[in-house]
Design a protein around this motif. Sequence first.
Motif, PDB file in Angstrom:
ATOM      1  N   LEU A 148       0.933  -1.121  -0.007  1.00 25.43           N
ATOM      2  CA  LEU A 148       0.106  -0.052  -0.067  1.00 25.43           C
ATOM      3  C   LEU A 148       0.914   1.120  -0.044  1.00 25.43           C
ATOM      4  N   LEU A 149       1.902   1.135   0.688  1.00 26.38           N
ATOM      5  CA  LEU A 149       3.057   2.451   0.816  1.00 26.38           C
ATOM      6  C   LEU A 149       3.473   2.501  -0.774  1.00 26.38           C
ATOM      7  N   GLY A 150       3.916   1.475  -1.389  1.00 23.36           N
ATOM      8  CA  GLY A 150       4.349   1.469  -2.799  1.00 23.36           C
ATOM      9  C   GLY A 150       3.230   2.169  -3.677  1.00 23.36           C
ATOM     10  N   TYR A 151       1.958   1.429  -3.441  1.00 19.06           N
ATOM     11  CA  TYR A 151       0.972   2.092  -4.509  1.00 19.06           C
ATOM     12  C   TYR A 151       0.830   3.651  -4.210  1.00 19.06           C
ATOM     13  N   TRP A 152       0.943   3.990  -2.892  1.00 21.12           N
ATOM     14  CA  TRP A 152       0.986   5.369  -2.483  1.00 21.12           C
ATOM     15  C   TRP A 152       1.855   6.371  -3.021  1.00 21.12           C
ATOM     16  N   ILE A 153       3.278   5.549  -3.137  1.00 16.29           N
ATOM     17  CA  ILE A 153       4.210   6.395  -3.628  1.00 16.29           C
ATOM     18  C   ILE A 153       4.057   6.382  -5.327  1.00 16.29           C
ATOM     19  N   GLY A 154       3.360   5.392  -5.752  1.00 17.93           N
ATOM     20  CA  GLY A 154       3.191   5.649  -7.340  1.00 17.93           C
ATOM     21  C   GLY A 154       2.215   6.339  -7.685  1.00 17.93           C
ATOM     22  N   ALA A 155       0.972   6.641  -6.720  1.00 19.55           N
ATOM     23  CA  ALA A 155      -0.060   7.655  -7.028  1.00 19.55           C
ATOM     24  C   ALA A 155       0.393   9.073  -6.705  1.00 19.55           C
ATOM     25  N   ALA A 156       1.396   9.288  -5.512  1.00 12.72           N
ATOM     26  CA  ALA A 156       1.328  10.703  -5.095  1.00 12.72           C
ATOM     27  C   ALA A 156       2.936  11.311  -5.407  1.00 12.72           C
ATOM     28  N   PHE A 157       3.737  10.305  -5.612  1.00 14.75           N
ATOM     29  CA  PHE A 157       5.343  10.634  -5.498  1.00 14.75           C
ATOM     30  C   PHE A 157       5.837  10.017  -6.727  1.00 14.75           C
ATOM     31  N   PHE A 158       5.210   9.652  -7.738  1.00 12.38           N
ATOM     32  CA  PHE A 158       5.926   8.867  -8.865  1.00 12.38           C
ATOM     33  C   PHE A 158       7.202   9.742  -9.391  1.00 12.38           C
ATOM     34  N   ASP A 159       6.945  10.926  -9.586  1.00 14.66           N
ATOM     35  CA  ASP A 159       8.027  11.775 -10.233  1.00 14.66           C
ATOM     36  C   ASP A 159       9.150  12.093  -9.542  1.00 14.66           C
ATOM     37  N   SER A 160       9.118  11.717  -8.211  1.00 15.87           N
ATOM     38  CA  SER A 160      10.341  11.828  -7.359  1.00 15.87           C
ATOM     39  C   SER A 160      10.825  10.317  -6.834  1.00 15.87           C
ATOM     40  N   VAL A 161      10.072   9.672  -6.061  1.00 10.55           N
ATOM     41  CA  VAL A 161      10.725   8.523  -5.377  1.00 10.55           C
ATOM     42  C   VAL A 161      10.383   7.331  -6.535  1.00 10.55           C
ATOM     43  N   GLY A 162       9.194   7.398  -6.867  1.00  9.37           N
ATOM     44  CA  GLY A 162       8.549   6.297  -7.744  1.00  9.37           C
ATOM     45  C   GLY A 162       9.641   6.206  -9.098  1.00  9.37           C
ATOM     46  N   GLN A 163       9.911   7.415  -9.826  1.00  8.08           N
ATOM     47  CA  GLN A 163      10.777   7.473 -10.760  1.00  8.08           C
ATOM     48  C   GLN A 163      12.140   6.899 -10.393  1.00  8.08           C
ATOM     49  N   TRP A 164      12.473   7.142  -9.347  1.00  3.05           N
ATOM     50  CA  TRP A 164      13.888   6.743  -8.761  1.00  3.05           C
ATOM     51  C   TRP A 164      13.994   5.340  -8.702  1.00  3.05           C
ATOM     52  N   VAL A 165      12.898   4.724  -8.059  1.00  2.00           N
ATOM     53  CA  VAL A 165      12.717   3.272  -8.129  1.00  2.00           C
ATOM     54  C   VAL A 165      12.995   2.541  -9.250  1.00  2.00           C
ATOM     55  N   PHE A 166      12.216   3.073 -10.513  1.00  7.63           N
ATOM     56  CA  PHE A 166      12.255   2.415 -11.631  1.00  7.63           C
ATOM     57  C   PHE A 166      13.648   2.910 -12.356  1.00  7.63           C
ATOM     58  N   ASP A 167      14.190   3.894 -12.248  1.00  3.03           N
ATOM     59  CA  ASP A 167      15.444   4.252 -12.747  1.00  3.03           C
ATOM     60  C   ASP A 167      16.483   2.946 -12.058  1.00  3.03           C
ATOM     61  N   LEU A 168      16.042   3.024 -10.795  1.00 10.27           N
ATOM     62  CA  LEU A 168      17.109   1.797 -10.109  1.00 10.27           C
ATOM     63  C   LEU A 168      17.083   0.611 -10.843  1.00 10.27           C
ATOM     64  N   TYR A 169      15.901   0.004 -11.110  1.00  9.76           N
ATOM     65  CA  TYR A 169      15.730  -1.255 -11.681  1.00  9.76           C
ATOM     66  C   TYR A 169      15.675  -1.259 -13.129  1.00  9.76           C
ATOM     67  N   GLY A 199      -0.188   1.997  -8.349  1.00 10.52           N
ATOM     68  CA  GLY A 199      -0.399   3.453  -8.067  1.00 10.52           C
ATOM     69  C   GLY A 199      -0.210   4.318  -8.888  1.00 10.52           C
ATOM     70  N   VAL A 200       0.718   4.414  -9.946  1.00 13.04           N
ATOM     71  CA  VAL A 200       0.963   5.472 -10.873  1.00 13.04           C
ATOM     72  C   VAL A 200      -0.165   5.188 -11.931  1.00 13.04           C
ATOM     73  N   THR A 201      -0.632   3.961 -12.371  1.00 16.90           N
ATOM     74  CA  THR A 201      -1.514   3.791 -13.386  1.00 16.90           C
ATOM     75  C   THR A 201      -3.091   3.879 -12.865  1.00 16.90           C
ATOM     76  N   GLY A 202      -3.053   4.205 -11.443  1.00 16.26           N
ATOM     77  CA  GLY A 202      -4.604   3.941 -10.531  1.00 16.26           C
ATOM     78  C   GLY A 202      -5.235   2.769 -10.809  1.00 16.26           C
ATOM     79  N   LEU A 203      -4.592   1.581 -10.663  1.00 18.35           N
ATOM     80  CA  LEU A 203      -5.347   0.197 -10.444  1.00 18.35           C
ATOM     81  C   LEU A 203      -6.249   0.448  -9.453  1.00 18.35           C
ATOM     82  N   SER A 204      -7.491  -0.436  -9.802  1.00 16.59           N
ATOM     83  CA  SER A 204      -8.413  -0.181  -8.596  1.00 16.59           C
ATOM     84  C   SER A 204      -7.748  -0.632  -7.519  1.00 16.59           C
ATOM     85  N   LEU A 205      -8.047   0.046  -6.183  1.00 17.77           N
ATOM     86  CA  LEU A 205      -7.238  -0.294  -5.075  1.00 17.77           C
ATOM     87  C   LEU A 205      -7.887  -1.534  -4.236  1.00 17.77           C
TER      88      LEU A 205
END
Length: 192
Positions: free
Chosen positions: A68-89, A128-134
């Motif tokens: 749920l934290l990961g979902y929230w990161i994607g929904a609210a903080f993708f441009d900062s935290v989420g993007q960093w995780v995707f770059d990392l992988y 989270g970033v794509t808004g998959l049904s919670l």
Amino acid sequence: MLRRFYDMTISLAAHRHALPALGAVSFAESSVFPIPPDALMIPMILARPRKAWLIALVCTLASVAGALLGYWIGAAFFDSVGQWVFDLYGKAEKFETFKLTYNDWGAWAVLVAGVTPFPFKVITIASGVTGLSLPVFIVSSLVARAARFFLVAAILRRFGDPAREFIERRLGLVFSAFCAMLFAGFYAMRYL
């Protein structure tokens, strides 16, 4: 050195604070942490096989909470935290194409990532970033993580002593297999 680390992990797994530590690792792994909770869960069950179901339950619930934290990161903080995780992988470039069809298959992606060595945090953030049904996300996460952790617990509870003896006799092989699975998950993330 490997034997000393194994012995230390087994003794730590029997420690009175091992369950909260497992919960913390399982929570963090579902959103940002790279090491799967199995690294602590398996020695904990081997050290205390009668607590296998409790250990699997803590691991499952903490993992879903972390998801749920990961979902929230994607929904609210993708441009900062989420993007960093995707770059990392190494998934940032492929994500735009992936995002267009994700919600058609999102529940299946959560289920597959939840039971395989595929880094679960990438799927939680993507959801989270794509808004998959919670509700779909929560149910899929719960089913996948419970299946994974309770299956491991059942196997170790049933074959505890022989499994422990096998691991202790072939520690190098088991460690190599674990590392290979971990790297396979990272490889799959990078190139699939």
